[in-house]
Design a protein around this motif. Structure first.
Motif, PDB file in Angstrom:
ATOM      1  N   ASP A  14      -1.556  20.268 -11.427  1.00 43.05           N
ATOM      2  CA  ASP A  14      -2.418  21.406 -11.097  1.00 43.05           C
ATOM      3  C   ASP A  14      -1.527  22.636 -10.940  1.00 43.05           C
ATOM      4  OD1 ASP A  14      -4.162  23.247 -10.058  1.00 43.05           O
ATOM      5  OD2 ASP A  14      -4.459  22.218  -8.145  1.00 43.05           O
ATOM      6  N   ALA A  15      -1.470  23.475 -11.975  1.00 38.57           N
ATOM      7  CA  ALA A  15      -0.550  24.617 -11.966  1.00 38.57           C
ATOM      8  C   ALA A  15      -0.868  25.620 -10.869  1.00 38.57           C
ATOM      9  CB  ALA A  15      -0.585  25.319 -13.330  1.00 38.57           C
ATOM     10  N   ASP A  16      -2.123  25.637 -10.400  1.00 40.89           N
ATOM     11  CA  ASP A  16      -2.523  26.613  -9.382  1.00 40.89           C
ATOM     12  C   ASP A  16      -2.006  26.274  -7.993  1.00 40.89           C
ATOM     13  OD1 ASP A  16      -4.000  28.158 -11.189  1.00 40.89           O
ATOM     14  OD2 ASP A  16      -5.770  26.877 -10.963  1.00 40.89           O
ATOM     15  N   ASN A  17      -1.636  25.007  -7.786  1.00 38.13           N
ATOM     16  CA  ASN A  17      -1.362  24.575  -6.415  1.00 38.13           C
ATOM     17  C   ASN A  17      -0.014  23.908  -6.194  1.00 38.13           C
ATOM     18  OD1 ASN A  17      -3.801  25.122  -4.626  1.00 38.13           O
ATOM     19  ND2 ASN A  17      -4.767  24.222  -6.428  1.00 38.13           N
ATOM     20  N   VAL A  18       0.918  24.062  -7.117  1.00 36.83           N
ATOM     21  CA  VAL A  18       2.285  23.583  -6.898  1.00 36.83           C
ATOM     22  C   VAL A  18       3.260  24.595  -7.513  1.00 36.83           C
ATOM     23  CG1 VAL A  18       1.830  21.096  -6.767  1.00 36.83           C
ATOM     24  CG2 VAL A  18       2.171  22.171  -8.987  1.00 36.83           C
ATOM     25  N   PRO A  19       4.463  24.715  -6.967  1.00 37.02           N
ATOM     26  CA  PRO A  19       5.448  25.643  -7.528  1.00 37.02           C
ATOM     27  C   PRO A  19       6.106  25.066  -8.776  1.00 37.02           C
ATOM     28  CG  PRO A  19       6.382  24.487  -5.659  1.00 37.02           C
ATOM     29  CD  PRO A  19       4.938  24.069  -5.728  1.00 37.02           C
ATOM     30  N   TYR A  20       6.557  25.956  -9.635  1.00 31.75           N
ATOM     31  CA  TYR A  20       7.210  25.527 -10.875  1.00 31.75           C
ATOM     32  C   TYR A  20       8.727  25.431 -10.729  1.00 31.75           C
ATOM     33  CZ  TYR A  20       8.413  30.478 -11.265  1.00 31.75           C
ATOM     34  OH  TYR A  20       8.907  31.721 -11.010  1.00 31.75           O
ATOM     35  N   TRP A  45      -3.925  30.079 -18.345  1.00 34.58           N
ATOM     36  CA  TRP A  45      -2.643  30.633 -18.745  1.00 34.58           C
ATOM     37  C   TRP A  45      -2.709  32.110 -19.100  1.00 34.58           C
ATOM     38  CZ3 TRP A  45       0.814  27.530 -17.030  1.00 34.58           C
ATOM     39  CH2 TRP A  45       0.504  26.159 -16.924  1.00 34.58           C
ATOM     40  N   THR A  46      -3.900  32.698 -18.983  1.00 32.93           N
ATOM     41  CA  THR A  46      -4.012  34.148 -19.160  1.00 32.93           C
ATOM     42  C   THR A  46      -3.670  34.878 -17.866  1.00 32.93           C
ATOM     43  OG1 THR A  46      -6.364  34.195 -18.540  1.00 32.93           O
ATOM     44  CG2 THR A  46      -5.833  33.829 -20.865  1.00 32.93           C
ATOM     45  N   LYS A  47      -3.572  34.135 -16.773  1.00 31.93           N
ATOM     46  CA  LYS A  47      -3.252  34.745 -15.476  1.00 31.93           C
ATOM     47  C   LYS A  47      -1.752  35.002 -15.358  1.00 31.93           C
ATOM     48  CE  LYS A  47      -6.972  32.645 -12.714  1.00 31.93           C
ATOM     49  NZ  LYS A  47      -7.237  31.766 -11.530  1.00 31.93           N
ATOM     50  N   PRO A  48      -1.351  36.197 -14.922  1.00 31.26           N
ATOM     51  CA  PRO A  48       0.079  36.487 -14.751  1.00 31.26           C
ATOM     52  C   PRO A  48       0.737  35.640 -13.669  1.00 31.26           C
ATOM     53  CG  PRO A  48      -1.279  38.276 -13.877  1.00 31.26           C
ATOM     54  CD  PRO A  48      -2.196  37.379 -14.634  1.00 31.26           C
ATOM     55  N   GLN A  67      -7.637  26.377 -19.236  1.00 29.12           N
ATOM     56  CA  GLN A  67      -8.939  26.275 -18.600  1.00 29.12           C
ATOM     57  C   GLN A  67      -9.302  27.621 -17.989  1.00 29.12           C
ATOM     58  OE1 GLN A  67     -11.199  23.642 -18.611  1.00 29.12           O
ATOM     59  NE2 GLN A  67     -12.462  25.335 -17.886  1.00 29.12           N
ATOM     60  N   TYR A  68     -10.247  28.313 -18.592  1.00 26.57           N
ATOM     61  CA  TYR A  68     -10.667  29.606 -18.071  1.00 26.57           C
ATOM     62  C   TYR A  68     -11.463  29.435 -16.780  1.00 26.57           C
ATOM     63  CZ  TYR A  68      -9.379  31.576 -22.614  1.00 26.57           C
ATOM     64  OH  TYR A  68      -8.691  31.962 -23.726  1.00 26.57           O
ATOM     65  N   ALA A  69     -11.316  30.422 -15.903  1.00 21.74           N
ATOM     66  CA  ALA A  69     -12.113  30.441 -14.676  1.00 21.74           C
ATOM     67  C   ALA A  69     -13.448  31.092 -15.003  1.00 21.74           C
ATOM     68  CB  ALA A  69     -11.383  31.216 -13.587  1.00 21.74           C
ATOM     69  N   TYR A  70     -14.444  30.281 -15.332  1.00 21.49           N
ATOM     70  CA  TYR A  70     -15.725  30.818 -15.789  1.00 21.49           C
ATOM     71  C   TYR A  70     -16.486  31.529 -14.677  1.00 21.49           C
ATOM     72  CZ  TYR A  70     -14.872  27.794 -19.813  1.00 21.49           C
ATOM     73  OH  TYR A  70     -14.314  27.196 -20.916  1.00 21.49           O
ATOM     74  N   THR A  71     -16.342  31.039 -13.450  1.00 23.32           N
ATOM     75  CA  THR A  71     -17.090  31.606 -12.335  1.00 23.32           C
ATOM     76  C   THR A  71     -16.145  31.938 -11.194  1.00 23.32           C
ATOM     77  OG1 THR A  71     -18.975  30.213 -12.914  1.00 23.32           O
ATOM     78  CG2 THR A  71     -19.013  31.241 -10.737  1.00 23.32           C
ATOM     79  N   SER A  72     -16.290  33.103 -10.630  1.00 19.95           N
ATOM     80  CA  SER A  72     -15.444  33.518  -9.517  1.00 19.95           C
ATOM     81  C   SER A  72     -15.665  32.608  -8.317  1.00 19.95           C
ATOM     82  CB  SER A  72     -15.767  34.964  -9.128  1.00 19.95           C
ATOM     83  OG  SER A  72     -14.990  35.358  -8.013  1.00 19.95           O
ATOM     84  N   GLY A  73     -14.560  32.169  -7.718  1.00 20.23           N
ATOM     85  CA  GLY A  73     -14.659  31.317  -6.535  1.00 20.23           C
ATOM     86  C   GLY A  73     -14.741  29.843  -6.840  1.00 20.23           C
TER      87      GLY A  73
END
Length: 249
Positions: A14-20, A45-48, A67-73
């Motif tokens: 989960d790239a959003d929740n662990v450091p690289y 991967w479009t997120k900076p 995986q695009y974030a289709y819905t905010s939140g």
């Protein structure tokens, strides 16, 4: 814990929740438990904010899943990882999963995979919720995989120092109860317990247990520092290999 060197593992990150920052250390740790047959990482991967991951994926042969974030939140990344995990489960091509995340959203997934008879290894930061940790067969903190850095000496106020000392005392008390209590649970009539069996029970009781959390590479080294426990080395009769047994005094 039983030998896991030949396990085929699906490594899902989960790239959003662990450091690289220490992906090589993470993969080296995973290699102790099995061979990764899938290595996938999920994120938008479009997120900076994920740009740091892009530089390490190629050299580590990890497949990025967009995986695009289709819905905010709403975390679409979690859903994509979970769907892939279930697809892999039903193909029957792996023996276990390694879920790298600090997010409690994967608690039910880990539970479901274990219900299907798969080994589940979790990996994340110390902030990881206890529910996810408890759902795994074993959980490894990323912090213990990071290279040691020089500690800068600082002036600590007496109150802060006292709080730190109390926390360390509480941790040692909990550790002492965990190990001596587990020995008592397993002890034969003579009181002795095989060290390997003891390690298995401790992990079942506390999946995030790792001797490295306490500054020791091996369980045996940690036990040597705990008062009230006897250690006996016995030859196995094969290739000059010794087995270790422990006993509460």
């Amino acid at each position: 814990m039983e030998s896991t060197k030949d396990l085929k593992l699906a490594v899902l990150i989960d790239a959003d929740n662990v450091p690289y920052s220490n992906i090589k250390g993470m993969l080296a740790e995973i290699a102790k438990y099995g061979t990764p047959t899938f290595k996938r990482i999920y994120g938008d991967w479009t997120k900076p904010t994920l740009s740091g991951w892009k530089t390490v994926l190629l050299e580590s042969a990890i497949t990025p899943i967009q995986q695009y974030a289709y819905t905010s939140g709403k975390n679409a990344t979690d859903s994509a990882l979970i769907i892939d995990a279930m697809d892999i489960l039903y193909t029957g091509n792996v023996d276990g999963f390694c879920i790298i995340s600090s997010d409690s959203d994967f608690t039910r997934l880990a539970t479901r995979l274990r219900e299907a008879g798969k080994q589940v290894f979790g990996m994340g930061e110390r902030k990881t919720p206890k529910s996810f940790i408890a759902a795994c067969n074993k959980f490894i903190y990323i912090e213990i995989l990071q290279k040691e850095v020089p500690v800068v000496e600082e002036v600590v106020k007496p109150v802060k120092r006292a709080k730190k000392a109390k926390k360390q005392d509480d941790e040692f008390t909990s550790l002492h109860k965990l190990i001596t209590g587990s020995i008592s649970d397993l002890a034969e009539e003579d009181g002795w317990v095989f060290l390997g069996v003891l390690g298995n029970l401790i992990l079942k009781k506390q999946p995030d247990f790792d001797s490295r959390n306490f500054g020791h590479k091996k369980l045996l080294d940690l036990i040597k520092t705990i008062p009230g426990i006897e250690i006996e080395e016995r030859p196995s009769g094969k290739n000059n290999i010794s087995h270790f047994y422990v006993k509460n005094k």
